[in-house]
Enzyme design. Structure first.
Site, PDB file in Angstrom:
ATOM      1  N   CYS A   1      -3.617  -1.276  -5.210  1.00 46.87           N
ATOM      2  CA  CYS A   1      -3.236  -1.104  -3.805  1.00 46.87           C
ATOM      3  C   CYS A   1      -2.804  -2.412  -3.154  1.00 46.87           C
ATOM      4  O   CYS A   1      -3.509  -3.417  -3.245  1.00 46.87           O
ATOM      5  CB  CYS A   1      -4.452  -0.532  -3.079  1.00 46.87           C
ATOM      6  SG  CYS A   1      -4.287  -0.504  -1.313  1.00 46.87           S
TER       7      CYS A   1
ATOM      8  N   ASP B   1      -5.846  14.456   0.700  1.00 51.02           N
ATOM      9  CA  ASP B   1      -5.763  13.003   0.528  1.00 51.02           C
ATOM     10  C   ASP B   1      -4.480  12.414   1.079  1.00 51.02           C
ATOM     11  O   ASP B   1      -3.391  12.873   0.742  1.00 51.02           O
ATOM     12  CB  ASP B   1      -5.842  12.714  -0.978  1.00 51.02           C
ATOM     13  CG  ASP B   1      -5.799  11.238  -1.281  1.00 51.02           C
ATOM     14  OD1 ASP B   1      -6.419  10.470  -0.517  1.00 51.02           O
ATOM     15  OD2 ASP B   1      -5.156  10.849  -2.262  1.00 51.02           O
TER      16      ASP B   1
HETATM   17  N1  LIG Z   1      -6.931   4.269  -0.065  1.00 54.22           N
HETATM   18  C1  LIG Z   1      -5.901   3.534   0.243  1.00 54.22           C
HETATM   19  O1  LIG Z   1      -6.020   2.415   0.713  1.00 54.22           O
HETATM   20  C2  LIG Z   1      -4.520   4.065   0.031  1.00 54.22           C
HETATM   21  C3  LIG Z   1      -3.436   3.416   0.602  1.00 54.22           C
HETATM   22  C4  LIG Z   1      -2.146   3.883   0.319  1.00 54.22           C
HETATM   23  C5  LIG Z   1      -1.990   4.994  -0.484  1.00 54.22           C
HETATM   24  N2  LIG Z   1      -3.065   5.587  -1.052  1.00 54.22           N
HETATM   25  C6  LIG Z   1      -2.901   6.756  -1.911  1.00 54.22           C
HETATM   26  O2  LIG Z   1      -1.554   6.938  -2.288  1.00 54.22           O
HETATM   27  C7  LIG Z   1      -1.231   8.318  -2.326  1.00 54.22           C
HETATM   28  C8  LIG Z   1      -0.009   8.577  -1.464  1.00 54.22           C
HETATM   29  O3  LIG Z   1      -0.411   8.556  -0.132  1.00 54.22           O
HETATM   30  P1  LIG Z   1       0.571   8.429   1.099  1.00 54.22           P
HETATM   31  O4  LIG Z   1      -0.246   8.622   2.312  1.00 54.22           O
HETATM   32  O5  LIG Z   1       1.389   7.198   0.974  1.00 54.22           O
HETATM   33  O6  LIG Z   1       1.605   9.607   0.884  1.00 54.22           O
HETATM   34  P2  LIG Z   1       1.611  11.122   1.405  1.00 54.22           P
HETATM   35  O7  LIG Z   1       0.226  11.624   1.525  1.00 54.22           O
HETATM   36  O8  LIG Z   1       2.550  11.852   0.539  1.00 54.22           O
HETATM   37  O9  LIG Z   1       2.287  11.064   2.852  1.00 54.22           O
HETATM   38  C9  LIG Z   1       1.809  10.328   3.914  1.00 54.22           C
HETATM   39  C10 LIG Z   1       2.174  11.011   5.237  1.00 54.22           C
HETATM   40  O10 LIG Z   1       1.591  10.279   6.299  1.00 54.22           O
HETATM   41  C11 LIG Z   1       2.645   9.696   7.087  1.00 54.22           C
HETATM   42  N3  LIG Z   1       2.229   8.339   7.417  1.00 54.22           N
HETATM   43  C12 LIG Z   1       2.124   7.841   8.649  1.00 54.22           C
HETATM   44  N4  LIG Z   1       1.705   6.586   8.636  1.00 54.22           N
HETATM   45  C13 LIG Z   1       1.528   6.265   7.336  1.00 54.22           C
HETATM   46  C14 LIG Z   1       1.120   5.090   6.674  1.00 54.22           C
HETATM   47  N5  LIG Z   1       0.813   3.986   7.340  1.00 54.22           N
HETATM   48  N6  LIG Z   1       1.074   5.075   5.318  1.00 54.22           N
HETATM   49  C15 LIG Z   1       1.417   6.180   4.605  1.00 54.22           C
HETATM   50  N7  LIG Z   1       1.821   7.335   5.211  1.00 54.22           N
HETATM   51  C16 LIG Z   1       1.866   7.369   6.562  1.00 54.22           C
HETATM   52  C17 LIG Z   1       3.887   9.772   6.242  1.00 54.22           C
HETATM   53  O11 LIG Z   1       5.030   9.906   7.036  1.00 54.22           O
HETATM   54  P3  LIG Z   1       6.278   8.885   6.882  1.00 54.22           P
HETATM   55  O12 LIG Z   1       6.545   8.753   5.395  1.00 54.22           O
HETATM   56  O13 LIG Z   1       7.362   9.568   7.620  1.00 54.22           O
HETATM   57  O14 LIG Z   1       5.817   7.609   7.499  1.00 54.22           O
HETATM   58  C18 LIG Z   1       3.644  11.066   5.463  1.00 54.22           C
HETATM   59  O15 LIG Z   1       3.907  12.182   6.256  1.00 54.22           O
HETATM   60  C19 LIG Z   1      -2.478   9.063  -1.901  1.00 54.22           C
HETATM   61  O16 LIG Z   1      -3.173   9.446  -3.051  1.00 54.22           O
HETATM   62  C20 LIG Z   1      -3.265   8.014  -1.150  1.00 54.22           C
HETATM   63  O17 LIG Z   1      -4.650   8.198  -1.180  1.00 54.22           O
HETATM   64  C21 LIG Z   1      -4.330   5.157  -0.782  1.00 54.22           C
HETATM   65  O1  LIG Z   2     -10.596   2.291  -8.736  1.00 55.26           O
HETATM   66  P1  LIG Z   2      -9.467   1.641  -8.021  1.00 55.26           P
HETATM   67  O2  LIG Z   2      -8.205   1.686  -8.810  1.00 55.26           O
HETATM   68  O3  LIG Z   2      -9.827   0.266  -7.548  1.00 55.26           O
HETATM   69  O4  LIG Z   2      -9.223   2.500  -6.690  1.00 55.26           O
HETATM   70  C1  LIG Z   2      -8.795   3.845  -6.741  1.00 55.26           C
HETATM   71  C2  LIG Z   2      -8.267   4.248  -5.386  1.00 55.26           C
HETATM   72  O5  LIG Z   2      -7.175   3.431  -4.990  1.00 55.26           O
HETATM   73  C3  LIG Z   2      -6.388   4.149  -4.037  1.00 55.26           C
HETATM   74  N1  LIG Z   2      -4.991   4.038  -4.415  1.00 55.26           N
HETATM   75  C4  LIG Z   2      -4.365   4.569  -5.449  1.00 55.26           C
HETATM   76  N2  LIG Z   2      -3.067   4.232  -5.463  1.00 55.26           N
HETATM   77  C5  LIG Z   2      -2.877   3.464  -4.385  1.00 55.26           C
HETATM   78  C6  LIG Z   2      -1.752   2.816  -3.838  1.00 55.26           C
HETATM   79  O6  LIG Z   2      -0.561   2.850  -4.410  1.00 55.26           O
HETATM   80  N3  LIG Z   2      -1.907   2.134  -2.703  1.00 55.26           N
HETATM   81  C7  LIG Z   2      -3.121   2.082  -2.112  1.00 55.26           C
HETATM   82  N4  LIG Z   2      -4.233   2.645  -2.609  1.00 55.26           N
HETATM   83  C8  LIG Z   2      -4.096   3.347  -3.720  1.00 55.26           C
HETATM   84  C9  LIG Z   2      -6.874   5.579  -4.057  1.00 55.26           C
HETATM   85  O7  LIG Z   2      -7.649   5.767  -2.925  1.00 55.26           O
HETATM   86  C10 LIG Z   2      -7.680   5.643  -5.341  1.00 55.26           C
HETATM   87  O8  LIG Z   2      -8.655   6.640  -5.351  1.00 55.26           O
HETATM   88  K   LIG Z   3      -6.422  -4.170  -3.355  1.00 50.92           K
END
Ligand SMILES: NC(=O)c1ccc[n+]([C@@H]2O[C@H](COP(=O)([O-])OP(=O)(O)OC[C@H]3O[C@@H](n4cnc5c(N)ncnc54)[C@H](OP(=O)(O)O)[C@@H]3O)[C@@H](O)[C@H]2O)c1
Ligand SMILES: O=P(O)(O)OC[C@H]1O[C@@H](n2cnc3c(O)ncnc32)[C@H](O)[C@@H]1O
Ligand SMILES: [K+]
Length: 478
Positions: free
Chosen positions: A302, A245
């Site tokens: 988010c 993820d």
């Molecule tokens: N579904 C969504 O919309 C959503 C959005 C945000 C976060 N999340 C959730 O938040 C948690 C953390 O995720 P995470 O990806 O921030 O952390 P992460 O998985 O710990 O790290 C993200 C990796 O991707 C790189 N990266 C490049 N572009 C990126 C971008 N635009 N956004 C974030 N990372 C980027 C980062 O490098 P650098 O740090 O060097 O850039 C890092 O190496 C996960 O569970 C994720 O699913 C979900």
């Molecule tokens: O059920 P919801 O809470 O609407 O969605 C769960 C889903 O949201 C994503 N998520 C969790 N934390 C973050 C965050 O800080 N930024 C962006 N998206 C996030 C993740 O995909 C969860 O499964």
């Molecule tokens: K949102």
């Protein structure tokens, strides 16, 4: 899935934009609908609990798997902690709930602190392994917080043999006008607890179990570090599904991590994401994903879309990605943005095999946080996003101060929100009942006996904001 009169709009849609048109049906009972999924995750209802620290812990995992869903333990925990959680969940009974237990010399204050860890709302007083009393909130109402449980516990509780059928437990409770039965093993030791509703649910739901008949659980890994070693350790610890993820799943690091894990042939389904396009879906399936996680920006915690402008309305994202996944024999989980049972039904109609829910389940007894009360007395739990400042600070706690400060600049989520417990549905099983009754009903309206049939037969229309508003109930008139 098709659009009403073939009118597919030229813009993307989210759940609120669409409605399902009823079809002529030969599915005449909602109990004739099979909600099991076909993605290899082993769920018997289409519910996956998001890998969020404020949502997914051992009590959530146990409770949801007993009803047929699966919980993803977040990637931020050390492998040993995940292994403990997996072992705990796999040791749980398929029917009885785990009791909250204290000794007779514990205080009322101890009991009140633990009582709402589980929806049945009681502490079982145990002496020498045997249940000797039951303490509920009502019993604690007017007594000193330092009073000992032996002086406040009710001793006239209902006990039933642990081999009794759920119907027999229900009938024993009915006869005694009680809500909670204490299940005892042949040696009189405490074996579990079962409520009236729990007994009824046992006849409706099928637990999600592994090959050895134990409750299922999933675990997540990120894309940084020795991801393959962590994935292997998690599967060795008993994880039944692995979730790889990251926020932007359509990136080289994800493809490398996924390929490395795939090459280990761990014999569990791999779910990877998040993406929102057919191209992203195809690349993740090609790299080894059995399931593609879909959703950028719909999550309640988010802020990605506000920060970056990136994302895609979730209904269209799920529809496009699931069509691409199905062509390749893979599946999709619709991740985020679910606030009503209808959203789950629409994600399934769009082609998702399972639907991930985070924040909605944060506001339940089973989420890991402590129960709090606002000044008006409403119960709530705190929730936060996994890319929020709070989660990033926890994830980077062992980095250097400079690295922590650097990563702290990239927060994308709410650090503190209050998720209220719905007084009518304070437990996650209440929400599961609500979701599953909605989806079963959707299926009979659509003429579908199974979830793949729902996707096949769904006829969708596009509605205006007024159309959506018309569908909302008006409990206090207008
Ligand atoms: N579904 C969504 O919309 C959503 C959005 C945000 C976060 N999340 C959730 O938040 C948690 C953390 O995720 P995470 O990806 O921030 O952390 P992460 O998985 O710990 O790290 C993200 C990796 O991707 C790189 N990266 C490049 N572009 C990126 C971008 N635009 N956004 C974030 N990372 C980027 C980062 O490098 P650098 O740090 O060097 O850039 C890092 O190496 C996960 O569970 C994720 O699913 C979900
Ligand atoms: O059920 P919801 O809470 O609407 O969605 C769960 C889903 O949201 C994503 N998520 C969790 N934390 C973050 C965050 O800080 N930024 C962006 N998206 C996030 C993740 O995909 C969860 O499964
Ligand atoms: K949102």
């Amino acid at each position: 899935m098709q659009f009403l009169d073939g009118q597919r709009p030229p813009y993307d849609l989210t759940y609120d934009d669409v409605f399902l048109v009823p079809n002529r049906t030969d599915v005449t009972s909602r109990f004739d609908v099979d909600l099991s999924t076909v993605d290899g995750s082993g769920t018997t209802i289409p519910v996956v609990v998001s890998n969020m620290t404020a949502v997914a812990g051992r009590r959530m995992a146990e409770t949801v798997a007993r009803r047929g869903g699966i919980t993803v333990i977040p990637q931020d925990l050390p492998v040993e902690a995940v292994a403990d959680t997996v072992a705990f969940v796999k040791s749980r009974d398929l029917v009885a709930d785990t009791p909250v237990v204290l000794g007779p010399d514990a205080s009322v204050s101890d009991a009140l602190a633990l009582m709402h860890k589980r929806a049945h709302g009681a502490v079982i007083v145990v002496e020498g392994g045997r249940p000797v009393g039951v303490v509920t909130e009502t019993a604690c109402a007017d007594v000193d917080r330092f009073a000992r449980l032996r002086s406040v516990a009710a001793t006239n509780f209902v006990t039933v043999g642990s081999d009794a059928s759920p119907r027999a437990v229900f009938e024993a409770l009915e006869a005694a006008h009680e809500g909670l039965a204490i299940l005892v093993a042949p040696d009189s030791s405490l074996a579990g607890v079962l409520t009236r509703t729990g007994a009824v649910r046992t006849g409706i739901y099928t637990p999600a179990v592994d090959g050895a008949g134990r409750l299922r659980i999933a675990a997540a890994v990120g894309i940084n570090g020795d991801v393959a070693a962590k994935a292997k350790a998690l599967v060795e610890a008993g994880a039944d599904v692995l979730v790889i993820d990251t926020a932007h799943g359509h990136q080289e690091k994800m493809i490398e991590a996924l390929s490395a894990i795939k090459s280990l042939d761990l014999q569990v389904p791999l779910a990877a994401g998040n993406v929102v396009s057919a191209a992203g879906t195809r690349d993740l399936v090609a790299a080894g994903a059995d399931i593609v996680k879909v959703g950028v920006g719909p999550g309640a915690m988010c802020t990605t879309r506000m920060m970056t402008g990136v994302g895609r309305p979730q209904f269209s994202a799920v529809a496009e990605c699931s069509a691409a996944a199905m062509e390749l024999g893979a599946s999709v989980w619709a991740d985020g943005g679910v606030r009503h049972p209808r959203d789950v039904a629409l994600a399934l109609a769009a082609g998702a095999a399972n639907v991930m829910i985070g924040s909605w389940f944060a506001g339940t007894y089973e989420s890991p946080g402590d129960l709090r009360f606002d000044p008006a007395g409403n119960a709530y739990k705190e929730s936060f996003g996994m890319a929020s400042k709070r989660a990033v600070a926890a994830r980077t706690a062992t980095d250097s101060a400079f690295d922590r400060a650097r990563k702290g600049l990239f927060e994308e989520g709410i650090s503190s929100s209050r998720m209220r417990l719905d007084p009518d549905r304070p437990g996650v099983e209440d929400l599961i009942d609500h979701i599953c009754s909605g989806v079963r009903s959707t299926c009979t309206y659509a003429g579908a006996r199974t979830l793949p049939e729902l996707h096949e037969r769904a006829v969708l229309g596009v509605q205006s904001a007024a159309g959506f508003a018309e569908g909302r109930p008006l409990p206090s008139g207008w």
